[in-house]
Design a protein around this motif. Structure first.
Motif, PDB file in Angstrom:
ATOM      1  N   PHE A 575       0.882  -1.181  -0.024  1.00  0.00           N
ATOM      2  CA  PHE A 575       0.018   0.251  -0.019  1.00  0.00           C
ATOM      3  C   PHE A 575       0.865   1.271  -0.024  1.00  0.00           C
ATOM      4  N   GLN A 576       2.089   1.149   0.549  1.00  0.00           N
ATOM      5  CA  GLN A 576       2.924   2.188   0.473  1.00  0.00           C
ATOM      6  C   GLN A 576       3.345   2.416  -0.966  1.00  0.00           C
ATOM      7  N   LYS A 577       3.559   1.291  -1.882  1.00  0.00           N
ATOM      8  CA  LYS A 577       4.060   1.466  -3.059  1.00  0.00           C
ATOM      9  C   LYS A 577       3.002   2.182  -4.046  1.00  0.00           C
ATOM     10  N   ILE A 578       1.450   1.586  -3.503  1.00  0.00           N
ATOM     11  CA  ILE A 578       0.418   2.357  -4.212  1.00  0.00           C
ATOM     12  C   ILE A 578       0.257   3.722  -4.024  1.00  0.00           C
ATOM     13  N   THR A 579       0.310   4.203  -2.562  1.00  0.00           N
ATOM     14  CA  THR A 579       0.522   5.589  -2.070  1.00  0.00           C
ATOM     15  C   THR A 579       1.404   6.334  -2.877  1.00  0.00           C
ATOM     16  N   GLY A 580       2.625   5.916  -3.005  1.00  0.00           N
ATOM     17  CA  GLY A 580       3.826   6.699  -3.556  1.00  0.00           C
ATOM     18  C   GLY A 580       3.608   6.863  -5.031  1.00  0.00           C
ATOM     19  N   LYS A 581       2.688   5.948  -5.706  1.00  0.00           N
ATOM     20  CA  LYS A 581       2.660   6.123  -7.257  1.00  0.00           C
ATOM     21  C   LYS A 581       1.363   7.179  -7.279  1.00  0.00           C
ATOM     22  N   LEU A 582       0.283   7.134  -6.650  1.00  0.00           N
ATOM     23  CA  LEU A 582      -0.583   8.173  -6.482  1.00  0.00           C
ATOM     24  C   LEU A 582      -0.231   9.460  -6.179  1.00  0.00           C
ATOM     25  N   GLU A 583       0.791   9.568  -5.298  1.00  0.00           N
ATOM     26  CA  GLU A 583       1.334  10.784  -4.870  1.00  0.00           C
ATOM     27  C   GLU A 583       2.215  11.535  -5.982  1.00  0.00           C
ATOM     28  N   GLU A 584       2.816  10.687  -6.810  1.00  0.00           N
ATOM     29  CA  GLU A 584       3.544  11.013  -7.985  1.00  0.00           C
ATOM     30  C   GLU A 584       2.677  11.637  -8.852  1.00  0.00           C
ATOM     31  N   ALA A 585       1.499  10.982  -8.991  1.00  0.00           N
ATOM     32  CA  ALA A 585       0.527  11.471 -10.038  1.00  0.00           C
ATOM     33  C   ALA A 585      -0.049  12.762  -9.507  1.00  0.00           C
ATOM     34  N   LEU A 586      -0.287  13.111  -8.206  1.00  0.00           N
ATOM     35  CA  LEU A 586      -0.794  14.338  -7.712  1.00  0.00           C
ATOM     36  C   LEU A 586       0.006  15.515  -7.950  1.00  0.00           C
ATOM     37  N   GLN A 587       1.190  15.174  -7.785  1.00  0.00           N
ATOM     38  CA  GLN A 587       2.386  16.336  -8.102  1.00  0.00           C
ATOM     39  C   GLN A 587       2.305  16.744  -9.463  1.00  0.00           C
ATOM     40  N   LYS A 588       1.860  16.164 -10.250  1.00  0.00           N
ATOM     41  CA  LYS A 588       1.813  16.412 -11.769  1.00  0.00           C
ATOM     42  C   LYS A 588       0.862  17.794 -11.809  1.00  0.00           C
ATOM     43  N   TYR A 589      -0.055  17.874 -11.030  1.00  0.00           N
ATOM     44  CA  TYR A 589      -1.105  18.810 -11.106  1.00  0.00           C
ATOM     45  C   TYR A 589      -0.540  19.956 -10.331  1.00  0.00           C
ATOM     46  N   ASP A 590       0.302  19.581  -9.452  1.00  0.00           N
ATOM     47  CA  ASP A 590       0.914  20.933  -8.706  1.00  0.00           C
ATOM     48  C   ASP A 590       1.884  21.607  -9.427  1.00  0.00           C
ATOM     49  N   ASN A 591       2.480  20.970 -10.441  1.00  0.00           N
ATOM     50  CA  ASN A 591       3.669  21.501 -11.376  1.00  0.00           C
ATOM     51  C   ASN A 591       2.915  22.040 -12.863  1.00  0.00           C
ATOM     52  N   MET A 592       1.625  22.161 -12.800  1.00  0.00           N
ATOM     53  CA  MET A 592       0.988  22.771 -14.021  1.00  0.00           C
ATOM     54  C   MET A 592       1.621  24.164 -14.362  1.00  0.00           C
TER      55      MET A 592
END
Length: 592
Positions: A575-592
């Motif tokens: 679940f930490q691996k899943i969380t890390g992948k979702l957090e990486e996706a979230l950062q894409k929106y912060d960097n727009m």
């Protein structure tokens, strides 16, 4: 006409496979040849099963006809006493009614079976030397790597082995003879003929086949070397096996496909490396199978872990080889952690022998081991203070209930985890991938606006879709990391749980003989010394059984603790691996 027999006495079935008969009842036999003192046939009700050969007389065709037509007359002729392995022992022991040649009968007026029958038994027939492995053919002294193939089993059904080779080498201070009967051979025979503790009528019961009955009745005799002694000590929670002072482990690595006979035969070889020798040996599955058969035969009250099952097809597929190796690793861990199994000669021979000639010698010695069956119990040394049999019986009953519940819960957990893994591999993976594809389709739709300021959003949504597809792959890979190890552990313990009914049956049979002897002492039918001997031998079986139960609980706590920790650690990482992948996706929106 069909072969028939007339019942001389009533017989009430007590075990599966037996059939009840009534006095004077005419029975139909399937064969005139008995099965170790038992006939198989059909009674007048049409019920099929086994009944004691000594309880009936075989009727010739004319005699059967006379019996059917004239119930008032009966034939007094008795067929020759059946020639079988137990030809000089009637079913049920010497308490059971029988009418062999030279018998001196003691029937009561009512015609019911006498309390006991004394007779001059004919000399026992010379039995050829037999071994359990002979069920599949005499072993060859050819190259030990070619003796068998993976489809053969060395011992189909381990049990008491008669006429064994006795090793007299080293017969000195370190070797001593142990017998459960101190009287002379002549007086022993006389005592047996009038013994009042009967034998089990069911000669196929585990108590009989394991040698437990023969040991309790005082018929075991053999040489016990110091190296063969097995010590039971009194621990904090009761009897337990004396720990191995030199513990070790063994790795199983590098399964390799090899060939012989110019490529006509292929097999998988495993590299075993014990920590106490550091010498690598190569073993095939058939060698594990041979070892397992020897151990089951030798140790009737020890739960020998089951080896992975055979498989006729797909033996060289990568998944099967990996699964079998994992199963063998679990098996080896349980073997090396058992205080008795880890030290026994045949196991050490299996782990350490690299020379072909020495292997053959050790193999033959193990197959001719005299300390099996009833003689195995001679090797057990127990604490000085005897056990309370009522307390023993209570503990055994409690363990029996426990094993049943554990088996049921294991089956439920195995089914649940199997379904859970199936959903992860197929269902969850598919659903997450569907979500990921849907996000990517949305991203592709947004790209059609051709607006520069929306590029960042489109890329972020597309990355989110990729993230969900990756999460789907994580789900499909995860069962191999957390669920499969638990299911492997459950499979191993299901094998242990399948062993315990027979182990408990041996101990229960011994307690039954104690109760019989106590009753006969009260009735004046047995000497107190005889009863005390039965008590002592039952105490040995009870100590060994409780020691094995204690070991089972210890390794169960160890194994399930370790495996549950591993499962939860893997789940957290997952679940930490899943969380890390979702957090990486979230950062894409912060960097727009």
């Amino acid at each position: 006409m069909a072969l028939r027999a007339r019942a001389l006495y009533d017989f009430n079935s007590e075990n599966p496979g037996e059939v009840s008969v009534k006095e004077s009842e005419v029975l139909t036999l399937f064969s005139e040849q008995d099965i170790e003192g038992w006939f198989e046939g059909v009674n007048s009700k049409g019920e099929r099963g086994l009944f004691p050969a000594s309880y009936v007389e075989i009727l010739k065709n004319d005699a059967a006809s006379t019996t059917n037509n004239n119930s008032g007359s009966s034939s007094t002729s008795v067929d020759t006493y059946p020639n079988s392995r137990y030809s000089n022992i009637p079913p049920g022991g010497f308490d059971a009614p029988s009418n062999p040649p030279n018998a001196t009968e003691n029937f009561n007026k009512a015609g019911s079976p006498p309390a006991f029958v004394t007779f001059t038994a004919p000399p026992p027939q010379q039995q050829p030397q037999q071994h359990a492995y002979q069920s599949v053919g005499q072993p060859s002294d050819d190259d030990w790597d070619d003796d068998w193939d993976d489809n053969s089993t060395v011992a189909d059904e381990p049990g008491t082995v008669g006429g064994r080779y006795r090793d007299f080498e080293g017969n000195g201070p370190s070797t001593y003879r142990v017998s459960t009967c101190s009287m002379s051979r002549g007086s022993a025979q006389q005592a047996k003929s009038s013994a009042t503790v009967s034998r089990n009528l069911n000669r196929f019961s585990t108590f009989v086949k394991s040698g437990g009955e023969a040991f309790v009745l005082g018929e075991a005799s053999g040489f016990v070397k110091d190296g063969d002694k097995i010590c039971v000590v009194m621990g904090q929670f009761g009897p337990e096996w004396q720990e191995n002072p030199y513990p070790f482990s063994c790795t199983i690595d590098d399964p390799t496909k090899q060939t012989k006979f110019k490529g006509m035969k292929s097999y998988i070889s495993y590299k075993l490396t014990p920590t106490h020798t550091q010498h690598q040996v190569n073993r095939r599955y058939k060698h594990f199978d041979w070892l397992y058969a020897r151990l089951v035969e030798k140790f009737p009250v020890i739960s020998v872990p089951h080896i992975p099952e055979k498989q006729a097809t797909g033996r060289f597929e990568e998944d099967f080889i990996s699964k079998r190796r994992k199963g063998l690793i679990w098996w080896m861990n349980h073997m090396t952690s058992h205080p008795v199994l880890s030290k026994c000669d045949v196991f050490q021979h299996f782990l350490g022998c690299t020379d072909e000639k020495a292997w053959k010698q050790g193999k033959r010695k193990a197959e001719k081991d005299d300390m099996v069956g009833a003689n195995f119990f001679l090797t057990i040394s127990t604490p000085a203070a005897p056990l309370d049999f009522q307390e023993v019986e209570s503990k055994i009953d409690g363990f029996k209930t426990f094993t049943k519940r554990m088996d049921e819960s294991n089956m439920q957990l195995n089914g649940t985890l199997n379904e859970f893994a199936r959903k992860q591999i197929s269902g969850f993976k598919k659903e997450y991938q569907k979500v990921g594809i849907s996000f990517k389709v949305l991203s592709q739709a947004f790209e059609m606006d051709q607006q520069v300021y929306s590029t960042g959003l489109n890329q972020a949504i597309s990355f989110t879709g990729d993230a969900y597809e990756a999460v789907g792959e994580y789900f499909s890979e995860q069962p191999g990391k957390d669920v499969d190890p638990i299911m492997d552990l459950i499979a191993l313990y299901q094998g242990h749980l399948a062993n315990y009914p027979d182990i408990i049956h041996v101990q229960k049979g011994a307690l039954t003989k104690v109760k019989e002897s106590q009753k006969h002492v009260e009735e004046g039918k047995m000497d107190l010394a005889q009863a005390e001997g039965i008590n002592e031998r039952c105490n040995i079986i009870s100590c060994a059984t409780l020691a094995e139960i204690q070991h089972f609980h210890r390794i169960r706590v160890r194994d399930f603790k370790t495996q549950m920790q591993h499962f939860l650690q893997q789940q957290i990482s997952f679940f930490q691996k899943i969380t890390g992948k979702l957090e990486e996706a979230l950062q894409k929106y912060d960097n727009m």
